[in-house]
Design an enzyme around this catalytic site. Structure first.
Site, PDB file in Angstrom:
ATOM      1  N   LYS A 199      70.017 -58.199 -40.809  1.00 22.35           N
ATOM      2  CA  LYS A 199      71.121 -58.124 -41.780  1.00 22.35           C
ATOM      3  C   LYS A 199      72.449 -57.932 -41.043  1.00 22.35           C
ATOM      4  O   LYS A 199      73.475 -58.501 -41.393  1.00 22.35           O
ATOM      5  CB  LYS A 199      70.852 -56.961 -42.738  1.00 22.35           C
ATOM      6  CG  LYS A 199      72.037 -56.403 -43.477  1.00 22.35           C
ATOM      7  CD  LYS A 199      72.430 -57.315 -44.594  1.00 22.35           C
ATOM      8  CE  LYS A 199      73.518 -56.783 -45.497  1.00 22.35           C
ATOM      9  NZ  LYS A 199      74.501 -55.910 -44.974  1.00 22.35           N
ATOM     10  N   HIS A 234      65.762 -50.654 -45.182  1.00 18.88           N
ATOM     11  CA  HIS A 234      65.481 -49.611 -44.192  1.00 18.88           C
ATOM     12  C   HIS A 234      63.980 -49.308 -44.132  1.00 18.88           C
ATOM     13  O   HIS A 234      63.411 -49.135 -43.051  1.00 18.88           O
ATOM     14  CB  HIS A 234      66.199 -48.308 -44.557  1.00 18.88           C
ATOM     15  CG  HIS A 234      67.691 -48.404 -44.641  1.00 18.88           C
ATOM     16  ND1 HIS A 234      68.387 -48.324 -45.826  1.00 18.88           N
ATOM     17  CD2 HIS A 234      68.639 -48.555 -43.675  1.00 18.88           C
ATOM     18  CE1 HIS A 234      69.685 -48.403 -45.591  1.00 18.88           C
ATOM     19  NE2 HIS A 234      69.870 -48.550 -44.295  1.00 18.88           N
ATOM     20  N   ARG A 279      75.875 -50.511 -49.433  1.00 20.41           N
ATOM     21  CA  ARG A 279      77.168 -50.707 -50.093  1.00 20.41           C
ATOM     22  C   ARG A 279      77.035 -51.453 -51.419  1.00 20.41           C
ATOM     23  O   ARG A 279      78.001 -51.499 -52.180  1.00 20.41           O
ATOM     24  CB  ARG A 279      78.137 -51.441 -49.162  1.00 20.41           C
ATOM     25  CG  ARG A 279      78.579 -50.580 -47.975  1.00 20.41           C
ATOM     26  CD  ARG A 279      79.664 -51.246 -47.134  1.00 20.41           C
ATOM     27  NE  ARG A 279      80.271 -50.310 -46.199  1.00 20.41           N
ATOM     28  CZ  ARG A 279      79.964 -50.218 -44.894  1.00 20.41           C
ATOM     29  NH1 ARG A 279      79.065 -51.020 -44.372  1.00 20.41           N
ATOM     30  NH2 ARG A 279      80.578 -49.339 -44.119  1.00 20.41           N
TER      31      ARG A 279
HETATM   32  P1  AMP Z   1      72.636 -48.991 -41.992  1.00 20.71           P
HETATM   33  O1  AMP Z   1      72.082 -47.748 -42.627  1.00 20.71           O
HETATM   34  O2  AMP Z   1      73.337 -49.882 -42.943  1.00 20.71           O
HETATM   35  O3  AMP Z   1      73.399 -48.709 -40.732  1.00 20.71           O
HETATM   36  O4  AMP Z   1      71.363 -49.823 -41.533  1.00 20.71           O
HETATM   37  C1  AMP Z   1      70.387 -49.253 -40.696  1.00 20.71           C
HETATM   38  C2  AMP Z   1      69.481 -50.345 -40.198  1.00 20.71           C
HETATM   39  O5  AMP Z   1      68.858 -50.986 -41.317  1.00 20.71           O
HETATM   40  C3  AMP Z   1      70.241 -51.444 -39.440  1.00 20.71           C
HETATM   41  O6  AMP Z   1      69.460 -51.867 -38.346  1.00 20.71           O
HETATM   42  C4  AMP Z   1      70.389 -52.522 -40.475  1.00 20.71           C
HETATM   43  O7  AMP Z   1      70.515 -53.815 -39.928  1.00 20.71           O
HETATM   44  C5  AMP Z   1      69.080 -52.377 -41.229  1.00 20.71           C
HETATM   45  N1  AMP Z   1      69.204 -52.970 -42.557  1.00 20.71           N
HETATM   46  C6  AMP Z   1      70.155 -52.708 -43.491  1.00 20.71           C
HETATM   47  N2  AMP Z   1      69.970 -53.495 -44.573  1.00 20.71           N
HETATM   48  C7  AMP Z   1      68.896 -54.279 -44.307  1.00 20.71           C
HETATM   49  C8  AMP Z   1      68.214 -55.310 -45.026  1.00 20.71           C
HETATM   50  N3  AMP Z   1      68.631 -55.715 -46.235  1.00 20.71           N
HETATM   51  N4  AMP Z   1      67.153 -55.896 -44.441  1.00 20.71           N
HETATM   52  C9  AMP Z   1      66.735 -55.506 -43.201  1.00 20.71           C
HETATM   53  N5  AMP Z   1      67.334 -54.533 -42.483  1.00 20.71           N
HETATM   54  C10 AMP Z   1      68.390 -53.938 -43.022  1.00 20.71           C
END
Ligand code: AMP
Length: 284
Positions: free
Chosen positions: A149, A37, A191
């Site tokens: 991701k 993030h 997760r």
């Molecule tokens: P989430 O909080 O899981 O909904 O993710 C929020 C944003 O962060 C989304 O655009 C995800 O694709 C991105 N994101 C989550 N994990 C990663 C990662 N390991 N590398 C790059 N972006 C990520």
């Protein structure tokens, strides 16, 4: 950094931010922040004058038997991390602010959302498209940043922005950022913290075996055989099951049975110790 939890607060804070001029980037998240993030935030800061980050654990993208209640929530810690990265405004609405009673609208993107996570998690991408469209309308950013991701999610959001003629941001201003990984290759994810130490160690088989499958496919192996070998090795390596392991066109996400001249993507979702992990990598 200012924090807004209602639409009125968001509008007031934005008016202040925009009064001085300059471009605005949006980084939508569900919180429980990690380096993945924060990398999105850093890219957003490089590209725009002001960064607005959102934290909203969106109930409509979770299925009835998924981890909505258990999903990690740590607003104070996340807020400190975003402030340290120079975020101007944190938009952290409650569920009532996002879905007031009487809310009846849903955006459904077909095609790119049909397979893979769309098939394994019915309704998931409708929830994603609807909440991201709302976030775009609320914030009206010049650019928005998403991680590769969640490759299929990025494709769904781009298709929605294109088809609905969104202008803030325009489809071209939806920026995909490469996946940030741990030292052993595991893609960072909120997760991952669910994993026991043993499962965490075994989880590194996911990127490792994906790379092996890609090497085999690029060397001319039969795609079906390579994917079957990948699934078998994940289960031998400690995964409980594989939701899908597929080769797809990198743009349309149409499933492929052989390696085309056009860019392709290997997409996998697999379960380990009750946790569902997803990953994807470029092929060819
Ligand atoms: P989430 O909080 O899981 O909904 O993710 C929020 C944003 O962060 C989304 O655009 C995800 O694709 C991105 N994101 C989550 N994990 C990663 C990662 N390991 N590398 C790059 N972006 C990520």
């Amino acid at each position: 950094m200012q924090t807004a939890t209602t639409l009125d607060m968001l509008r007031n804070a934005q008016a202040g931010l925009r009064a001085g001029g300059g471009s605005v980037a949006l980084v939508p998240t569900m919180g429980a922040l990690h380096e993945g993030h924060l990398t999105l935030v850093r890219e957003a800061r490089k590209a725009c004058d002001h960064v607005i980050a959102s934290i909203f654990v969106n109930p409509t993208q979770f299925g009835p038997n998924e981890d909505l209640d258990a999903y990690p929530r740590q607003l104070a810690e996340d807020s400190a991390m975003l402030e340290a990265e120079g975020v101007a405004l944190l938009w952290a609405p409650g569920v009532e602010a996002m879905y007031p009673s009487g809310f009846v609208t849903s955006i459904s993107v077909s095609g790119v959302s049909d397979n893979f996570c769309g098939a394994a998690r019915p309704g998931h991408f409708d929830g994603v498209a609807t909440v991201v469209c709302k976030l775009f309308n609320q914030v009206m950013p010049d650019k928005a940043f998403f991680g590769e991701k969640d490759y299929q999610q990025l494709a769904v959001i781009r298709a929605m922005a294109r088809d609905l003629d969104l202008t803030r941001p325009h489809v071209q201003d939806i920026i995909g950022v490469p996946t940030v990984r741990e030292a052993d290759g595991l893609a960072m994810s909120s997760r991952n913290r669910y994993l026991s130490p043993e499962d965490r160690a075994n989880a590194a088989a996911l990127p490792r075996e994906m790379k092996a499958a890609i090497a085999a496919i690029e060397a001319g192996a039969d795609v079906g055989n390579a994917l079957a070998t990948l699934e078998r090795r994940l289960v031998e390596g400690g995964f409980a099951s594989v939701d899908y392991a597929a080769l797809a066109d990198a743009q349309s996400l149409a499933p492929l049975t052989s390696l085309p001249p056009a860019p392709a993507r290997l997409l996998v979702a697999a379960r380990i110790g009750g946790t569902r992990l997803i990953d994807n990598m470029a092929v060819g």
